[in-house]
Design an enzyme around this catalytic site. Structure first.
Site, PDB file in Angstrom:
ATOM      1  N   LYS A 195       0.813  -1.205  -0.170  1.00  0.00           N
ATOM      2  CA  LYS A 195       0.105   0.062   0.005  1.00  0.00           C
ATOM      3  C   LYS A 195       0.890   1.353  -0.075  1.00  0.00           C
ATOM      4  O   LYS A 195       0.575   2.226  -0.795  1.00  0.00           O
ATOM      5  CB  LYS A 195      -1.064  -0.084   1.073  1.00  0.00           C
ATOM      6  CG  LYS A 195      -1.596   1.209   1.551  1.00  0.00           C
ATOM      7  CD  LYS A 195      -2.677   1.666   0.362  1.00  0.00           C
ATOM      8  CE  LYS A 195      -3.026   3.028   0.541  1.00  0.00           C
ATOM      9  NZ  LYS A 195      -3.815   3.642  -0.067  1.00  0.00           N
ATOM     10  N   ASN A 199       1.600   4.445  -3.597  1.00  0.00           N
ATOM     11  CA  ASN A 199       1.260   5.962  -3.060  1.00  0.00           C
ATOM     12  C   ASN A 199       2.723   6.502  -3.287  1.00  0.00           C
ATOM     13  O   ASN A 199       2.676   7.717  -3.783  1.00  0.00           O
ATOM     14  CB  ASN A 199       0.986   6.423  -1.801  1.00  0.00           C
ATOM     15  CG  ASN A 199      -0.605   6.128  -1.978  1.00  0.00           C
ATOM     16  OD1 ASN A 199      -1.371   6.017  -2.784  1.00  0.00           O
ATOM     17  ND2 ASN A 199      -1.240   6.079  -0.658  1.00  0.00           N
ATOM     18  N   HIS A 233       6.102   6.759 -26.211  1.00  0.00           N
ATOM     19  CA  HIS A 233       7.117   5.514 -25.901  1.00  0.00           C
ATOM     20  C   HIS A 233       6.210   4.341 -25.326  1.00  0.00           C
ATOM     21  O   HIS A 233       5.517   4.517 -24.227  1.00  0.00           O
ATOM     22  CB  HIS A 233       8.062   5.836 -24.933  1.00  0.00           C
ATOM     23  CG  HIS A 233       9.386   4.631 -24.946  1.00  0.00           C
ATOM     24  ND1 HIS A 233       9.156   3.612 -24.174  1.00  0.00           N
ATOM     25  CD2 HIS A 233      10.668   4.640 -25.445  1.00  0.00           C
ATOM     26  CE1 HIS A 233      10.131   2.778 -24.294  1.00  0.00           C
ATOM     27  NE2 HIS A 233      11.162   3.398 -25.120  1.00  0.00           N
ATOM     28  N   CYS A 249      -2.794  10.805   1.497  1.00  0.00           N
ATOM     29  CA  CYS A 249      -2.244   9.603   1.170  1.00  0.00           C
ATOM     30  C   CYS A 249      -0.878   9.838   0.500  1.00  0.00           C
ATOM     31  O   CYS A 249       0.321   9.768   1.204  1.00  0.00           O
ATOM     32  CB  CYS A 249      -3.054   8.780   0.362  1.00  0.00           C
ATOM     33  SG  CYS A 249      -4.506   8.117   1.180  1.00  0.00           S
TER      34      CYS A 249
HETATM   35  N1  LIG Z   1      -8.724   9.811   2.474  1.00  0.00           N
HETATM   36  C1  LIG Z   1      -8.213   9.110   1.412  1.00  0.00           C
HETATM   37  O1  LIG Z   1      -8.381   9.276   0.391  1.00  0.00           O
HETATM   38  C2  LIG Z   1      -7.823   7.839   2.011  1.00  0.00           C
HETATM   39  C3  LIG Z   1      -7.417   6.869   0.729  1.00  0.00           C
HETATM   40  C4  LIG Z   1      -6.761   5.501   1.159  1.00  0.00           C
HETATM   41  C5  LIG Z   1      -6.594   5.420   2.633  1.00  0.00           C
HETATM   42  N2  LIG Z   1      -6.659   6.246   3.515  1.00  0.00           N
HETATM   43  C6  LIG Z   1      -6.280   5.888   4.888  1.00  0.00           C
HETATM   44  O2  LIG Z   1      -7.435   5.681   5.575  1.00  0.00           O
HETATM   45  C7  LIG Z   1      -7.149   6.094   7.025  1.00  0.00           C
HETATM   46  C8  LIG Z   1      -8.453   6.984   7.398  1.00  0.00           C
HETATM   47  O3  LIG Z   1      -8.086   8.116   6.618  1.00  0.00           O
HETATM   48  P1  LIG Z   1      -9.507   9.202   6.465  1.00  0.00           P
HETATM   49  O4  LIG Z   1      -9.186  10.176   5.539  1.00  0.00           O
HETATM   50  O5  LIG Z   1     -10.771   8.577   6.425  1.00  0.00           O
HETATM   51  O6  LIG Z   1      -9.441   9.675   7.962  1.00  0.00           O
HETATM   52  P2  LIG Z   1     -10.366  10.831   8.365  1.00  0.00           P
HETATM   53  O7  LIG Z   1      -9.790  11.931   9.391  1.00  0.00           O
HETATM   54  O8  LIG Z   1     -11.431  11.501   7.353  1.00  0.00           O
HETATM   55  O9  LIG Z   1     -11.428   9.902   9.525  1.00  0.00           O
HETATM   56  C9  LIG Z   1     -11.099   9.450  10.631  1.00  0.00           C
HETATM   57  C10 LIG Z   1     -12.265   9.276  11.427  1.00  0.00           C
HETATM   58  O10 LIG Z   1     -11.842   8.613  12.734  1.00  0.00           O
HETATM   59  C11 LIG Z   1     -12.212   9.196  13.685  1.00  0.00           C
HETATM   60  N3  LIG Z   1     -11.547   8.559  15.052  1.00  0.00           N
HETATM   61  C12 LIG Z   1     -10.288   8.934  15.570  1.00  0.00           C
HETATM   62  N4  LIG Z   1      -9.935   8.120  16.435  1.00  0.00           N
HETATM   63  C13 LIG Z   1     -11.096   7.545  16.676  1.00  0.00           C
HETATM   64  C14 LIG Z   1     -11.023   6.360  17.702  1.00  0.00           C
HETATM   65  N5  LIG Z   1     -10.079   6.138  18.647  1.00  0.00           N
HETATM   66  N6  LIG Z   1     -12.153   5.667  17.702  1.00  0.00           N
HETATM   67  C15 LIG Z   1     -13.102   5.811  16.825  1.00  0.00           C
HETATM   68  N7  LIG Z   1     -13.161   6.853  15.805  1.00  0.00           N
HETATM   69  C16 LIG Z   1     -11.895   7.555  15.827  1.00  0.00           C
HETATM   70  C17 LIG Z   1     -12.212  10.526  13.631  1.00  0.00           C
HETATM   71  O11 LIG Z   1     -13.146  11.289  14.466  1.00  0.00           O
HETATM   72  C18 LIG Z   1     -12.627  10.421  12.078  1.00  0.00           C
HETATM   73  O12 LIG Z   1     -14.075  10.958  11.870  1.00  0.00           O
HETATM   74  C19 LIG Z   1      -5.877   6.698   7.065  1.00  0.00           C
HETATM   75  O13 LIG Z   1      -4.887   5.625   7.432  1.00  0.00           O
HETATM   76  C20 LIG Z   1      -5.547   7.097   5.666  1.00  0.00           C
HETATM   77  O14 LIG Z   1      -4.298   7.059   5.404  1.00  0.00           O
HETATM   78  C21 LIG Z   1      -7.328   7.362   3.092  1.00  0.00           C
END
Ligand SMILES: NC(=O)c1ccc[n+]([C@@H]2O[C@H](COP(=O)([O-])OP(=O)(O)OC[C@H]3O[C@@H](n4cnc5c(N)ncnc54)[C@H](O)[C@@H]3O)[C@@H](O)[C@H]2O)c1
Length: 399
Positions: A195, A199, A233, A249
């Site tokens: 993963k 990226n 190419h 990401c």
């Molecule tokens: N956003 C993207 O495009 C994307 C794409 C692929 C992977 N990811 C990965 O996915 C993961 C999440 O990213 P995201 O963009 O959804 O984050 P985000 O910040 O949008 O959402 C995370 C949520 O988790 C909640 N949270 C935090 N701690 C918590 C806990 N202990 N218990 C319950 N809820 C809790 C927060 O309140 C928030 O609503 C990350 O590791 C990110 O790297 C994100």
């Protein structure tokens, strides 16, 4: 029952997708404002197709809560930032979520980490939290891109990293409830690295394109023509230059490798540096174009787009916000507009494209939202610096 932990950009659509395909789901978020909004029937961010999916999930069996549930399967999709000093992953949020799951769950449960983590994080930080318990651990990193989440959730290929074939097969079956893409199974560490590598590959390719843009500007050549021809190419595929790399990401994950392998990685660190300094290159180009076009007042210049990419409202690590930081005192004077981001995020933010255009002589296109692509004629007569290569009006300046 599935308990999805963390209802942000990844967790919410995932929870809804499972529920819309007939599974019993509870979405849990520690932020009560997020849960209240969802319970009130409102989605919490803009994404094409999210509202219809939300309505389908509500018609099925989904609930939202701040409490962790007793469930068969947990999907963890909480943030995984990196430490700005050490560049290492900050796994504390994932660990806090898993600790709480372990407190409430029964033996026999499966915990699937969807959050992106650096290789070895699960063995080092998460597995010890399960000591003495009979709980299966899986890493199923998410690949979807904001703006195309609905399509990609269903059609993307997925990776399932597990400790044994039975667990991998069970989790593959679960995702097959909605995913028609190929699902590859492997071990957890391979899934983790794969993963991050995906990226990082894109970050390096974009850095190469950004460096070519700088080089071509110096050489007075058209970088887009160079890339177009080079890509003919059969084994070359250079991505597009732009104003920098944002989002949660591509601009974050490569740092995990820099943090964990500081003596080994070289290209990865350099690519991050090139992409992180691209907003300052854009600022340099803004000053050059202002001088060439005899524009002396920065308050007559406007940045179009504050989000980190087209047609989303996500501003995390956005090149435009970085550019505003670099502008110092002038950040309060330069005009900004983004149809997807609340006016009020910046000091001189217009609330419509026409109001924005009335205030400026020069437009810097930072994001290629559909709105500007479809309204390009409204920019006729303005000085334009197009960092996205989407404007074909005469006299446009490029990177
Ligand atoms: N956003 C993207 O495009 C994307 C794409 C692929 C992977 N990811 C990965 O996915 C993961 C999440 O990213 P995201 O963009 O959804 O984050 P985000 O910040 O949008 O959402 C995370 C949520 O988790 C909640 N949270 C935090 N701690 C918590 C806990 N202990 N218990 C319950 N809820 C809790 C927060 O309140 C928030 O609503 C990350 O590791 C990110 O790297 C994100």
């Amino acid at each position: 029952m599935i308990n999805v932990i963390g209802l942000g950009y990844i967790g919410l659509p995932t929870a809804l997708m499972f529920a819309a395909h007939g599974l019993e789901v509870v979405g849990t978020d520690s932020n009560s404002a997020v849960v209240d909004e969802l319970v009130a029937g409102n989605i919490t961010f803009k994404e094409d197709g999210l509202k219809p999916l939300f309505d389908r999930a509500l018609a099925g069996s989904i609930r939202f809560s701040t409490d962790y549930q007793i469930a068969d399967t947990y999907i963890v999709s909480v943030p995984t930032p990196y430490d700005k000093e050490t560049k290492k992953i900050d796994a504390s949020i994932v660990c806090a979520a898993v600790s709480t799951i372990v407190d409430v769950c029964s033996d026999g449960a499966t915990i699937i980490i969807e959050s992106t983590v650096s290789p070895g994080t699960i063995d080092r930080c998460v597995r010890p939290l399960l000591a003495g318990r009979s709980i299966d651990l899986v890493h199923a990193p998410e690949r979807i891109i904001p703006g195309k989440m609905m399509h990609e959730l269903i059609h993307n290929a997925r990776t399932i990293g597990a400790d044994n074939a039975d667990t991998a097969q069970r989790v593959r079956q679960l995702y097959s409830s909605f995913c028609v893409g190929e699902i590859t199974t492997t071990d957890i560490r391979t899934a983790e690295l794969t993963k991050v590598v995906e990226n990082t590959f894109r970050d390096i390719n974009i850095a190469f394109a950004n460096e070519l843009a700088r080089l071509c500007h110096e050489a007075e050549l058209d970088v887009y023509e160079v890339i177009r021809i080079a890509n003919m190419h059969p084994r070359v595929n250079i991505l597009n230059p732009g104003p920098g790399v944002g989002g949660h990401c591509i601009s974050v994950d490569p740092w995990f490798l820099v943090g964990d392998y500081p003596e080994t990685v070289d290209i990865i660190r350099t690519a991050r540096h090139v992409n992180d300094t691209q907003p300052s290159y854009v600022l340099h180009r803004i000053k050059e174009v202002m001088a060439a076009e005899d524009i002396n007042d920065i308050s007559r210049v406007g940045l179009y787009g504050l989000a980190y990419k087209e047609d989303v409202d996500d501003t995390r690590e956005s090149p435009s916000l970085r550019l505003l930081e670099l502008l110092g005192d002038d950040a309060a004077r330069i005009q900004t507009y983004d149809p997807h981001v609340d006016a009020g995020r910046t000091q001189q933010s217009a609330d419509s494209l026409s109001a924005f255009l009335e205030r400026v002589d020069m437009v810097v296109i930072m994001v290629g939202h559909d709105q500007i692509r479809e309204s390009m004629q409204m920019l006729a007569g303005k000085v334009i610096l197009d960092t996205r290569h989407i404007c074909d009006l005469p006299g446009v300046h490029s990177l």
